[in-house]
Motif scaffolding. Sequence first.
Motif, PDB file in Angstrom:
ATOM      1  N   LEU A 156       5.104  12.654  12.358  1.00 38.42           N
ATOM      2  CA  LEU A 156       4.762  12.660  11.200  1.00 38.42           C
ATOM      3  C   LEU A 156       6.241  11.657   9.845  1.00 38.42           C
ATOM      4  O   LEU A 156       5.674  10.403   8.924  1.00 38.42           O
ATOM      5  CB  LEU A 156       5.137  13.959  10.127  1.00 38.42           C
ATOM      6  CG  LEU A 156       3.840  14.713  10.083  1.00 38.42           C
ATOM      7  CD1 LEU A 156       4.216  16.218   9.710  1.00 38.42           C
ATOM      8  CD2 LEU A 156       2.284  14.132   9.723  1.00 38.42           C
ATOM      9  N   ARG A 157       6.860  11.532  10.566  1.00 43.43           N
ATOM     10  CA  ARG A 157       7.717  10.728   9.941  1.00 43.43           C
ATOM     11  C   ARG A 157       7.874   9.516  10.541  1.00 43.43           C
ATOM     12  O   ARG A 157       8.237   8.199   9.026  1.00 43.43           O
ATOM     13  CB  ARG A 157       9.906  10.848  10.612  1.00 43.43           C
ATOM     14  CG  ARG A 157       9.645  12.234   9.849  1.00 43.43           C
ATOM     15  CD  ARG A 157      12.224  12.441   9.632  1.00 43.43           C
ATOM     16  NE  ARG A 157      12.265  12.678  11.674  1.00 43.43           N
ATOM     17  CZ  ARG A 157      12.065  14.042  11.812  1.00 43.43           C
ATOM     18  NH1 ARG A 157      11.883  14.894  10.947  1.00 43.43           N
ATOM     19  NH2 ARG A 157      11.998  13.532  13.332  1.00 43.43           N
ATOM     20  N   GLU A 158       7.093   8.565  11.525  1.00 43.52           N
ATOM     21  CA  GLU A 158       7.223   8.028  11.988  1.00 43.52           C
ATOM     22  C   GLU A 158       5.918   7.128  11.871  1.00 43.52           C
ATOM     23  O   GLU A 158       6.262   5.811  11.153  1.00 43.52           O
ATOM     24  CB  GLU A 158       6.772   8.331  13.396  1.00 43.52           C
ATOM     25  CG  GLU A 158       7.828   7.776  13.895  1.00 43.52           C
ATOM     26  CD  GLU A 158       8.118   7.995  15.629  1.00 43.52           C
ATOM     27  OE1 GLU A 158       6.756   8.326  16.094  1.00 43.52           O
ATOM     28  OE2 GLU A 158       9.006   8.332  16.261  1.00 43.52           O
ATOM     29  N   GLN A 159       5.347   7.864  11.186  1.00 43.92           N
ATOM     30  CA  GLN A 159       3.921   7.446  10.130  1.00 43.92           C
ATOM     31  C   GLN A 159       4.301   6.716   8.978  1.00 43.92           C
ATOM     32  O   GLN A 159       3.708   6.525   8.548  1.00 43.92           O
ATOM     33  CB  GLN A 159       2.812   8.707  10.407  1.00 43.92           C
ATOM     34  CG  GLN A 159       1.650   9.099  11.765  1.00 43.92           C
ATOM     35  CD  GLN A 159       0.979  10.471  11.885  1.00 43.92           C
ATOM     36  OE1 GLN A 159       0.967  10.639  11.177  1.00 43.92           O
ATOM     37  NE2 GLN A 159       0.254  10.179  12.975  1.00 43.92           N
ATOM     38  N   ARG A 160       4.573   8.262   8.465  1.00 47.15           N
ATOM     39  CA  ARG A 160       5.289   7.546   6.674  1.00 47.15           C
ATOM     40  C   ARG A 160       6.120   6.558   6.933  1.00 47.15           C
ATOM     41  O   ARG A 160       5.717   5.679   6.012  1.00 47.15           O
ATOM     42  CB  ARG A 160       6.153   9.081   6.419  1.00 47.15           C
ATOM     43  CG  ARG A 160       5.544   9.829   5.872  1.00 47.15           C
ATOM     44  CD  ARG A 160       6.442  11.436   6.023  1.00 47.15           C
ATOM     45  NE  ARG A 160       5.945  12.200   5.297  1.00 47.15           N
ATOM     46  CZ  ARG A 160       6.374  13.334   4.998  1.00 47.15           C
ATOM     47  NH1 ARG A 160       7.299  13.568   5.365  1.00 47.15           N
ATOM     48  NH2 ARG A 160       5.755  14.719   5.201  1.00 47.15           N
ATOM     49  N   LYS A 161       7.150   6.006   8.109  1.00 46.56           N
ATOM     50  CA  LYS A 161       8.037   4.976   8.050  1.00 46.56           C
ATOM     51  C   LYS A 161       6.670   3.596   8.221  1.00 46.56           C
ATOM     52  O   LYS A 161       6.733   3.078   7.416  1.00 46.56           O
ATOM     53  CB  LYS A 161       8.307   4.828   8.753  1.00 46.56           C
ATOM     54  CG  LYS A 161       9.823   6.111   8.867  1.00 46.56           C
ATOM     55  CD  LYS A 161      11.333   6.163   9.707  1.00 46.56           C
ATOM     56  CE  LYS A 161      12.064   6.302   9.803  1.00 46.56           C
ATOM     57  NZ  LYS A 161      12.745   6.196  10.900  1.00 46.56           N
ATOM     58  N   PHE A 162       5.852   3.908   9.114  1.00 47.46           N
ATOM     59  CA  PHE A 162       5.143   2.571   9.311  1.00 47.46           C
ATOM     60  C   PHE A 162       3.941   2.263   7.618  1.00 47.46           C
ATOM     61  O   PHE A 162       3.235   0.883   7.307  1.00 47.46           O
ATOM     62  CB  PHE A 162       4.066   3.219  10.236  1.00 47.46           C
ATOM     63  CG  PHE A 162       2.909   2.465  10.446  1.00 47.46           C
ATOM     64  CD1 PHE A 162       3.163   0.838  11.013  1.00 47.46           C
ATOM     65  CD2 PHE A 162       1.547   2.198  10.047  1.00 47.46           C
ATOM     66  CE1 PHE A 162       2.305   0.409  11.481  1.00 47.46           C
ATOM     67  CE2 PHE A 162       0.866   1.463  10.785  1.00 47.46           C
ATOM     68  CZ  PHE A 162       0.973   0.463  11.143  1.00 47.46           C
ATOM     69  N   GLY A 163       3.243   3.716   7.269  1.00 47.33           N
ATOM     70  CA  GLY A 163       2.956   3.459   5.980  1.00 47.33           C
ATOM     71  C   GLY A 163       3.335   3.147   4.893  1.00 47.33           C
ATOM     72  O   GLY A 163       2.610   2.118   3.914  1.00 47.33           O
ATOM     73  N   LYS A 164       4.861   3.342   5.043  1.00 39.49           N
ATOM     74  CA  LYS A 164       5.894   2.288   3.518  1.00 39.49           C
ATOM     75  C   LYS A 164       5.649   1.015   4.181  1.00 39.49           C
ATOM     76  O   LYS A 164       5.551   0.148   3.150  1.00 39.49           O
ATOM     77  CB  LYS A 164       6.927   3.157   3.787  1.00 39.49           C
ATOM     78  CG  LYS A 164       6.973   4.245   3.285  1.00 39.49           C
ATOM     79  CD  LYS A 164       8.074   4.877   2.587  1.00 39.49           C
ATOM     80  CE  LYS A 164       8.667   5.732   1.487  1.00 39.49           C
ATOM     81  NZ  LYS A 164      10.323   6.164   1.485  1.00 39.49           N
ATOM     82  N   LYS A 165       5.186   0.550   5.413  1.00 46.65           N
ATOM     83  CA  LYS A 165       5.752  -0.637   5.498  1.00 46.65           C
ATOM     84  C   LYS A 165       4.711  -1.348   5.616  1.00 46.65           C
ATOM     85  O   LYS A 165       4.688  -2.747   4.749  1.00 46.65           O
ATOM     86  CB  LYS A 165       6.393  -0.496   6.892  1.00 46.65           C
ATOM     87  CG  LYS A 165       6.120  -2.301   7.772  1.00 46.65           C
ATOM     88  CD  LYS A 165       6.579  -2.633   9.188  1.00 46.65           C
ATOM     89  CE  LYS A 165       7.046  -3.799   9.731  1.00 46.65           C
ATOM     90  NZ  LYS A 165       7.258  -3.528  11.304  1.00 46.65           N
ATOM     91  N   VAL A 166       3.644  -0.627   5.328  1.00 49.19           N
ATOM     92  CA  VAL A 166       2.231  -1.452   5.527  1.00 49.19           C
ATOM     93  C   VAL A 166       1.724  -1.346   3.307  1.00 49.19           C
ATOM     94  O   VAL A 166       1.443  -2.672   3.504  1.00 49.19           O
ATOM     95  CB  VAL A 166       1.132  -0.307   6.491  1.00 49.19           C
ATOM     96  CG1 VAL A 166      -0.255  -1.241   6.022  1.00 49.19           C
ATOM     97  CG2 VAL A 166       1.511  -0.371   7.668  1.00 49.19           C
ATOM     98  N   GLN A 167       2.484  -1.197   2.757  1.00 44.54           N
ATOM     99  CA  GLN A 167       2.503  -1.161   1.507  1.00 44.54           C
ATOM    100  C   GLN A 167       3.593  -1.968   0.955  1.00 44.54           C
ATOM    101  O   GLN A 167       2.769  -2.452   0.419  1.00 44.54           O
ATOM    102  CB  GLN A 167       2.543   0.675   1.220  1.00 44.54           C
ATOM    103  CG  GLN A 167       2.592   0.700   0.018  1.00 44.54           C
ATOM    104  CD  GLN A 167       2.730   2.584  -0.529  1.00 44.54           C
ATOM    105  OE1 GLN A 167       3.242   2.637  -0.449  1.00 44.54           O
ATOM    106  NE2 GLN A 167       2.540   2.854  -2.180  1.00 44.54           N
ATOM    107  N   VAL A 168       3.911  -1.953   1.476  1.00 45.06           N
ATOM    108  CA  VAL A 168       4.736  -3.178   0.722  1.00 45.06           C
ATOM    109  C   VAL A 168       4.468  -4.714   1.437  1.00 45.06           C
ATOM    110  O   VAL A 168       4.728  -4.912   0.450  1.00 45.06           O
ATOM    111  CB  VAL A 168       6.744  -2.765   2.305  1.00 45.06           C
ATOM    112  CG1 VAL A 168       7.200  -3.903   1.372  1.00 45.06           C
ATOM    113  CG2 VAL A 168       7.544  -1.110   1.024  1.00 45.06           C
ATOM    114  N   GLU A 169       4.145  -4.361   2.447  1.00 46.41           N
ATOM    115  CA  GLU A 169       3.431  -6.022   3.287  1.00 46.41           C
ATOM    116  C   GLU A 169       2.417  -6.312   2.153  1.00 46.41           C
ATOM    117  O   GLU A 169       2.331  -7.508   1.959  1.00 46.41           O
ATOM    118  CB  GLU A 169       3.074  -5.416   4.478  1.00 46.41           C
ATOM    119  CG  GLU A 169       3.750  -5.595   5.528  1.00 46.41           C
ATOM    120  CD  GLU A 169       3.993  -5.624   6.735  1.00 46.41           C
ATOM    121  OE1 GLU A 169       2.530  -5.704   7.006  1.00 46.41           O
ATOM    122  OE2 GLU A 169       4.495  -5.584   7.593  1.00 46.41           O
ATOM    123  N   VAL A 170       1.456  -4.759   2.102  1.00 49.39           N
ATOM    124  CA  VAL A 170       0.218  -5.042   0.526  1.00 49.39           C
ATOM    125  C   VAL A 170       0.558  -5.964  -0.663  1.00 49.39           C
ATOM    126  O   VAL A 170       0.079  -6.574  -0.782  1.00 49.39           O
ATOM    127  CB  VAL A 170      -0.549  -3.551   0.908  1.00 49.39           C
ATOM    128  CG1 VAL A 170      -1.708  -4.064  -0.212  1.00 49.39           C
ATOM    129  CG2 VAL A 170      -1.159  -4.020   2.255  1.00 49.39           C
TER     130      VAL A 170
END
Length: 290
Positions: A156-170
Motif C-alpha cells: 500500500l505504501r508503494e502504491q501510494r508513492k506511485f499514485g502521488k508521483k503520477v498525480q504530480v506528473e499530471v
Amino acid sequence: MEKTVLLLQEAFAKGLLKPGLNIHVQESRKAVSNVEGLKKCLAEFKRSLPWVERLDLTNYPAIDIVAKAEGRLEQSQNNEEINTEDDFQREMYFYRQAQATVLEALPKLQKCDIPTKRPDDYFAEMAKTDQHMQKIRKKLIQKEMAMEKSEKAKKLREQRKFGKKVQVEVLQKRQKEKKAMLSAVKKYQKGMADKLDFLEGNQEGKKGVATSKPQMSKQGPNAKRRYKEQKFGFGGKKKGSKWNTKDSHNDVSSFRAKTAHGKMDNKFRKAGKKNKRPGKEARRKMKARK
C-alpha cells in the motif's frame, strides 16, 4: 594461638558455638582411578545375551563420499582426533558414526526377521501434548498473519508513492499546457498569431508554435487589428507625443502674458462683479423687504 583453635574446636563439637559465626568446611574428596573396581562393576553388568537383546554396536564414522570424490579425507576418517571446539566438524562426526551404525544394524535386523519400518496403523504417544502443539500452531498462524499484514502495508505504501508521483506528473502536465495556452492567447491578442490552434485541436498549437516578429512585420497586422483601425481609426503616435522639443520650446507665439498672470481689463472685472451672486444673508433681507 594453637590453644585458642583447640578450644574453639572443642566448643564447636559440644555445640556451644552459635550458628552463623563459624562455617564447617568439608574436605574435598580426591579423585581416585580405581581400575580394578571399574572392571568388577563392568563384569557384573555384562551378560551373555544375544545381540538382538542387546542391540549394541561400536563403529567408526562412515566414509565421506563427497570428500573421497574430491580427494580429501577428514582426520576423523583416519581414526585421528578431531577438533572438539569446531561444532560443525564434531556434529558431522556424530552424524557419520550414526550412519555407519545404521548401515551395519539393518542387515542384522533383517536376518533376524525384525521389521525396521513403522506400520501405517502404528500410533505412539508424542513427546509434546496436543494442547502444547495447539499453542505452537496458534503462534505460527499469528506470525504468518503479521507477516501478511506487513507485506500488505508495504504494498500500500508503494502504491501510494506511485499514485502521488503520477498525480504530480499530471498536475505538472496540466500547468505546462495551461502556460502554453496562455502564451498562445497573449500572442494572438498582440497580433503575433492569426489563429488559436489549441481551439481547433491542433497538436502544433499546443506546443506554442507561433510566427516570429520579423515574419509578422512582413505580413502586416492581423484581421482583428485591421477591423479596429477601420472602425476607430489609427490614433497616431502615443508614446512620447507630449515630450518637448527644441522647436516647441522656442515657439512662444501662443503665449499671452495677461491671461497667464491674471491681468485682465476693467470691463471684464466689472462684468464679473455684476454677475456675482449675493450672499445668503443678503438674499434673506431681500426676501424680507418684499
